[in-house]
Design an enzyme around this catalytic site. Structure first.
Site, PDB file in Angstrom:
ATOM      1  CG  MET A   1     -31.980   3.593  -1.406  1.00 18.06           C
ATOM      2  SD  MET A   1     -33.293   3.821  -2.635  1.00 18.06           S
ATOM      3  CE  MET A   1     -33.484   2.121  -3.186  1.00 18.06           C
TER       4      MET A   1
ATOM      5  CG  ASP B   1     -34.377  -0.239  -5.924  1.00 25.26           C
ATOM      6  OD1 ASP B   1     -33.289   0.359  -5.883  1.00 25.26           O
ATOM      7  OD2 ASP B   1     -35.049  -0.352  -6.964  1.00 25.26           O
TER       8      ASP B   1
ATOM      9  CG  HIS C   1     -31.149  -2.151  -9.012  1.00 23.83           C
ATOM     10  ND1 HIS C   1     -29.871  -1.677  -8.819  1.00 23.83           N
ATOM     11  CD2 HIS C   1     -31.968  -1.321  -8.313  1.00 23.83           C
ATOM     12  CE1 HIS C   1     -29.912  -0.608  -8.046  1.00 23.83           C
ATOM     13  NE2 HIS C   1     -31.177  -0.376  -7.715  1.00 23.83           N
TER      14      HIS C   1
ATOM     15  CG  MET D   1     -36.440   1.488  -0.648  1.00 21.51           C
ATOM     16  SD  MET D   1     -37.793   2.305  -1.533  1.00 21.51           S
ATOM     17  CE  MET D   1     -37.205   2.204  -3.214  1.00 21.51           C
TER      18      MET D   1
ATOM     19  CG  ASP E   1     -31.891   3.432  -9.021  1.00 21.00           C
ATOM     20  OD1 ASP E   1     -32.986   3.378  -9.613  1.00 21.00           O
ATOM     21  OD2 ASP E   1     -31.670   2.844  -7.947  1.00 21.00           O
TER      22      ASP E   1
ATOM     23  CB  SER F   1     -35.591  -1.719 -10.266  1.00 23.77           C
ATOM     24  OG  SER F   1     -36.146  -1.670  -8.964  1.00 23.77           O
TER      25      SER F   1
ATOM     26  CG  HIS G   1     -29.683   1.273  -4.349  1.00 22.51           C
ATOM     27  ND1 HIS G   1     -30.432   2.090  -5.184  1.00 22.51           N
ATOM     28  CD2 HIS G   1     -29.063   2.115  -3.471  1.00 22.51           C
ATOM     29  CE1 HIS G   1     -30.271   3.343  -4.815  1.00 22.51           C
ATOM     30  NE2 HIS G   1     -29.455   3.380  -3.775  1.00 22.51           N
TER      31      HIS G   1
ATOM     32  CG  MET H   1     -29.991   7.949  -5.959  1.00 22.22           C
ATOM     33  SD  MET H   1     -30.613   6.323  -6.447  1.00 22.22           S
ATOM     34  CE  MET H   1     -32.391   6.614  -6.467  1.00 22.22           C
TER      35      MET H   1
END
Length: 230
Positions: free
Chosen positions: A72, A39, A37, A41, A177, A12, A70, A141
């Site tokens: 979120m 992330d 990866h 957010m 994750d 990540s 990913h 998660m």
């Protein structure tokens, strides 16, 4: 992305050097990372703010392999096309992020991308039981999403095992994750996960100038996971 259940390590970049992302992506791939990866957010669905489609587009030329994005964020549907255009190979949305996850997954596949669905720690496996024919990956998660560097929630191991049983022979990856280390990698692999997201456990002890530490960490996590499954 041919399907197989071999162990894949997906560092990540949330744990990477924010001032040097392109070089960091090149370094981790050179040191054995299978996927990169990302992330994403939004400060709304989760209590942090990270990257958007423009960052993914900037990273894409530096990533030779799989960009695993990913999301979120909520709402998620209005942004799917932007992340697809930015070069994501896998787009994962949270089942909790909106009322129509079925439509979201249809849209991701309609954009020509692999579709993932993520489960927060408090969400049961049953929430995705009727979606398995629409997904290429389920992300479990093992921390509460929103921050890197959290401790692994061991109670999620039973969820991973239940999910593996539900998936059976379907060509669906199980990604984990949160809190993945040399110590926890064997636990999640034995439970049924094949894609392991690791942040600080990969990036500690290394740098773009001296990336050998990344390789040491990636190989150690992979070896620990593979040893658990024989």
């Amino acid at each position: 992305m041919p399907f197989n259940r071999s162990i894949k390590i997906a560092p990540s970049i949330l744990a990477a050097d924010f001032a040097n992302f392109g070089a960091e992506c090149r370094a981790i791939e050179a040191q054995g990372a299978d996927w990169v990866h990302v992330d994403v957010m939004d400060g709304h669905f989760v209590p942090n703010l990270t990257f958007g489609p423009a960052m993914c587009a900037a990273l894409r030329p530096h990533i030779k392999g799989v960009m695993d994005v990913h999301l979120m964020i909520a709402p998620v549907d209005p942004y799917l096309e932007a992340f697809a255009s930015a070069g994501a190979d896998i787009i994962t949305a949270h089942v909790e992020a909106g009322p129509h996850i079925h439509r979201t997954l249809q849209a991701i596949r309609g954009l020509g991308k692999k579709a993932g669905v993520a489960l927060n720690p408090g969400t049961p496996v049953e929430a995705v039981a009727d979606l398995l024919d629409m997904v290429d990956m389920v992300c479990v998660m093992t921390v509460n999403p929103g921050f890197g560097g959290q401790s692994f929630l061991s109670g999620q191991l039973a969820k991973i095992a239940r999910l593996r049983s539900l998936i059976g022979d379907c060509p669906v990856h199980i990604e984990v994750d949160g809190g993945v280390t040399v110590e926890t990698a064997p636990l999640v692999a034995k439970a049924g996960a094949d894609a392991l997201v690791a942040g600080s456990a990969v990036f500690k002890g290394g740098s773009v100038a001296d990336p050998g530490g990344y390789g040491v960490n990636i190989r150690a996590i992979r070896a620990a996971a593979e040893a658990a499954i024989g």
